[in-house]
Motif scaffolding. Structure first.
Motif, PDB file in Angstrom:
ATOM      1  N   UNK A   1       5.825  34.909  66.280  1.00 32.25           N
ATOM      2  CA  UNK A   1       6.453  35.880  65.421  1.00 32.25           C
ATOM      3  C   UNK A   1       5.718  37.207  65.573  1.00 32.25           C
ATOM      4  N   UNK A   2       6.478  38.289  65.680  1.00 26.35           N
ATOM      5  CA  UNK A   2       5.867  39.602  65.849  1.00 26.35           C
ATOM      6  C   UNK A   2       5.195  40.052  64.551  1.00 26.35           C
ATOM      7  N   UNK A   3       4.262  40.958  64.673  1.00 25.63           N
ATOM      8  CA  UNK A   3       3.538  41.486  63.503  1.00 25.63           C
ATOM      9  C   UNK A   3       4.503  42.208  62.562  1.00 25.63           C
ATOM     10  N   UNK A   4       5.455  42.951  63.120  1.00 29.18           N
ATOM     11  CA  UNK A   4       6.428  43.674  62.296  1.00 29.18           C
ATOM     12  C   UNK A   4       7.280  42.702  61.488  1.00 29.18           C
ATOM     13  N   UNK A   5       7.683  41.612  62.111  1.00 31.35           N
ATOM     14  CA  UNK A   5       8.491  40.594  61.417  1.00 31.35           C
ATOM     15  C   UNK A   5       7.662  39.935  60.310  1.00 31.35           C
ATOM     16  N   UNK A   6       6.421  39.605  60.594  1.00 32.89           N
ATOM     17  CA  UNK A   6       5.547  38.997  59.589  1.00 32.89           C
ATOM     18  C   UNK A   6       5.332  39.942  58.408  1.00 32.89           C
ATOM     19  N   UNK A   7       5.156  41.238  58.691  1.00 33.76           N
ATOM     20  CA  UNK A   7       4.986  42.224  57.624  1.00 33.76           C
ATOM     21  C   UNK A   7       6.251  42.334  56.775  1.00 33.76           C
ATOM     22  N   UNK A   8       7.404  42.282  57.416  1.00 33.26           N
ATOM     23  CA  UNK A   8       8.678  42.362  56.695  1.00 33.26           C
ATOM     24  C   UNK A   8       8.853  41.144  55.779  1.00 33.26           C
ATOM     25  N   UNK A   9       8.507  39.976  56.273  1.00 31.65           N
ATOM     26  CA  UNK A   9       8.603  38.757  55.468  1.00 31.65           C
ATOM     27  C   UNK A   9       7.676  38.851  54.265  1.00 31.65           C
ATOM     28  N   UNK A  10       6.445  39.282  54.512  1.00 34.54           N
ATOM     29  CA  UNK A  10       5.472  39.414  53.413  1.00 34.54           C
ATOM     30  C   UNK A  10       5.931  40.452  52.398  1.00 34.54           C
ATOM     31  N   UNK A  11       6.493  41.559  52.877  1.00 33.41           N
ATOM     32  CA  UNK A  11       6.990  42.603  51.972  1.00 33.41           C
ATOM     33  C   UNK A  11       8.139  42.075  51.114  1.00 33.41           C
ATOM     34  N   UNK A  12       9.052  41.339  51.709  1.00 37.75           N
ATOM     35  CA  UNK A  12      10.183  40.767  50.960  1.00 37.75           C
ATOM     36  C   UNK A  12       9.688  39.807  49.894  1.00 37.75           C
ATOM     37  N   UNK A  13       8.785  38.924  50.262  1.00 34.59           N
ATOM     38  CA  UNK A  13       8.208  37.972  49.294  1.00 34.59           C
ATOM     39  C   UNK A  13       7.498  38.715  48.160  1.00 34.59           C
ATOM     40  N   UNK A  14       6.709  39.707  48.510  1.00 37.71           N
ATOM     41  CA  UNK A  14       5.958  40.462  47.503  1.00 37.71           C
ATOM     42  C   UNK A  14       6.893  41.197  46.550  1.00 37.71           C
ATOM     43  N   UNK A  15       7.958  41.774  47.064  1.00 39.99           N
ATOM     44  CA  UNK A  15       8.916  42.485  46.204  1.00 39.99           C
ATOM     45  C   UNK A  15       9.624  41.523  45.264  1.00 39.99           C
ATOM     46  N   UNK A  51      13.366  32.508  50.885  1.00 43.55           N
ATOM     47  CA  UNK A  51      11.907  32.517  50.729  1.00 43.55           C
ATOM     48  C   UNK A  51      11.374  31.536  49.690  1.00 43.55           C
ATOM     49  N   UNK A  52      12.177  31.237  48.656  1.00 44.99           N
ATOM     50  CA  UNK A  52      11.661  30.421  47.560  1.00 44.99           C
ATOM     51  C   UNK A  52      12.534  29.217  47.203  1.00 44.99           C
ATOM     52  N   UNK A  53      13.678  29.093  47.812  1.00 43.94           N
ATOM     53  CA  UNK A  53      14.565  27.964  47.533  1.00 43.94           C
ATOM     54  C   UNK A  53      15.479  28.205  46.357  1.00 43.94           C
ATOM     55  N   UNK A  54      14.905  28.606  45.234  1.00 45.79           N
ATOM     56  CA  UNK A  54      15.680  28.873  44.025  1.00 45.79           C
ATOM     57  C   UNK A  54      14.806  29.601  43.017  1.00 45.79           C
ATOM     58  N   UNK A  55      15.364  29.827  41.836  1.00 42.44           N
ATOM     59  CA  UNK A  55      14.642  30.536  40.779  1.00 42.44           C
ATOM     60  C   UNK A  55      13.376  29.787  40.376  1.00 42.44           C
ATOM     61  N   UNK A  56      13.436  28.473  40.338  1.00 51.52           N
ATOM     62  CA  UNK A  56      12.276  27.656  39.991  1.00 51.52           C
ATOM     63  C   UNK A  56      11.166  27.824  41.038  1.00 51.52           C
ATOM     64  N   UNK A  57      11.530  27.880  42.300  1.00 50.39           N
ATOM     65  CA  UNK A  57      10.553  28.103  43.363  1.00 50.39           C
ATOM     66  C   UNK A  57       9.900  29.475  43.244  1.00 50.39           C
ATOM     67  N   UNK A  58      10.684  30.456  42.819  1.00 48.72           N
ATOM     68  CA  UNK A  58      10.138  31.794  42.606  1.00 48.72           C
ATOM     69  C   UNK A  58       9.183  31.794  41.415  1.00 48.72           C
ATOM     70  N   UNK A  59       9.525  31.067  40.351  1.00 53.27           N
ATOM     71  CA  UNK A  59       8.608  30.945  39.216  1.00 53.27           C
ATOM     72  C   UNK A  59       7.290  30.319  39.674  1.00 53.27           C
ATOM     73  N   UNK A  60       7.363  29.292  40.489  1.00 58.75           N
ATOM     74  CA  UNK A  60       6.143  28.647  40.996  1.00 58.75           C
ATOM     75  C   UNK A  60       5.285  29.646  41.770  1.00 58.75           C
ATOM     76  N   UNK A  61       5.906  30.515  42.553  1.00 56.85           N
ATOM     77  CA  UNK A  61       5.159  31.527  43.308  1.00 56.85           C
ATOM     78  C   UNK A  61       4.524  32.550  42.364  1.00 56.85           C
ATOM     79  N   UNK A  62       5.246  32.940  41.318  1.00 58.93           N
ATOM     80  CA  UNK A  62       4.703  33.880  40.331  1.00 58.93           C
ATOM     81  C   UNK A  62       3.517  33.244  39.615  1.00 58.93           C
TER      82      UNK A  62
END
Length: 194
Positions: A1-15, A51-62
C-alpha cells in the motif's frame, strides 16, 4: 500500500472517530445518527461501514481512543510520583476524578458498558496488574495473584466511577469515594513500608 493511501485511510478513520466522539459525548450513543456524524466528517455511511463495520464498531474505536488517553494520563501520574506506591495511589484517585469528565461519563461509563459490555476494561486491568507486580516486587504490598488484585481494584474503581457519574451531586460522591478508596489502599499496603 502506498504512503498516500495509508495516510488517506488514517485520515478517514480519524475524522470518523473525532466526529463520533463529539456526537457520542454530547448526545449519547442511542441518540446519534450515523448520517449526522458521517456528514459532519464530510464522509459517507459507506466509509463508516468500510472502516468500522457499523455504529457499534465505531463506538468501540472511540472507547479505545479514550481508554488509551486515560491510560496514558494515569501512566504519567505513576511515573511522576516519588515512589511506586504513591504513584499507584494517585493513579487510583485520578481514575475516580476522571468520572467527573462529561466525555468519560457519557461514553466510557454509560454507553460503552451498555453497548459493548465489560470487555473494554482489559487494557486497564493489564496496566494495573503490571503496577501491582512492581509493588509486590518492591515490597510495598503482600504477594498475591496480581491478576485477581487488578480485577478487584479495577472493578472497585469502575463501580465507584459509575456511582459518581450517575449521581445528581457528583462532587459529593467523589469525595465519599476518595475517602473509601483511602481505606482500601491502606488495606493493601504492608505495615513495614513507610
Amino acid at each position: 500500500m502506498s504512503r498516500a493511501r495509508a495516510d488517506m485511510i488514517e485520515d478517514t478513520r480519524a475524522r470518523l472517530i473525532a466526529s463520533a466522539r463529539q456526537a457520542f459525548a454530547t448526545q449519547g450513543y442511542a441518540q446519534t445518527s450515523m448520517d449526522d456524524f458521517t456528514a459532519r466528517a464530510g464522509l459517507t455511511r459507506g466509509a463508516l461501514y468500510h472502516h468500522f463495520g457499523d455504529k457499534k464498531g465505531l463506538l468501540a474505536a472511540v472507547v479505545a481512543q479514550l481508554d488509551g488517553e486515560m491510560d496514558a494520563s494515569l501512566h504519567l501520574i505513576s511515573e511522576r510520583a516519588e515512589n511506586p506506591w504513591d504513584g499507584f495511589c494517585e493513579r487510583c484517585r485520578a481514575y475516580l476524578r476522571m468520572a467527573q469528565d462529561a466525555e468519560v461519563q457519557r461514553i466510557v461509563l454509560q454507553d460503552a458498558p451498555a453497548v459493548l459490555g465489560a470487555a473494554d476494561q482489559q487494557q486497564c486491568v493489564d496496566s494495573l496488574r503490571r503496577l501491582l507486580d512492581e509493588l509486590m516486587h518492591a515490597g510495598f504490598i503482600e504477594h498475591a495473584c496480581s491478576q485477581a488484585l487488578a480485577r478487584l481494584v479495577n472493578g472497585s474503581l469502575v463501580s465507584a466511577s459509575l456511582w459518581i457519574a450517575q449521581d445528581e451531586n457528583p462532587s459529593e460522591r467523589l469525595e465519599e469515594a476518595l475517602r473509601g478508596l483511602e481505606l482500601l489502599l491502606r488495606g493493601l499496603k504492608l505495615n513495614a513500608v513507610c
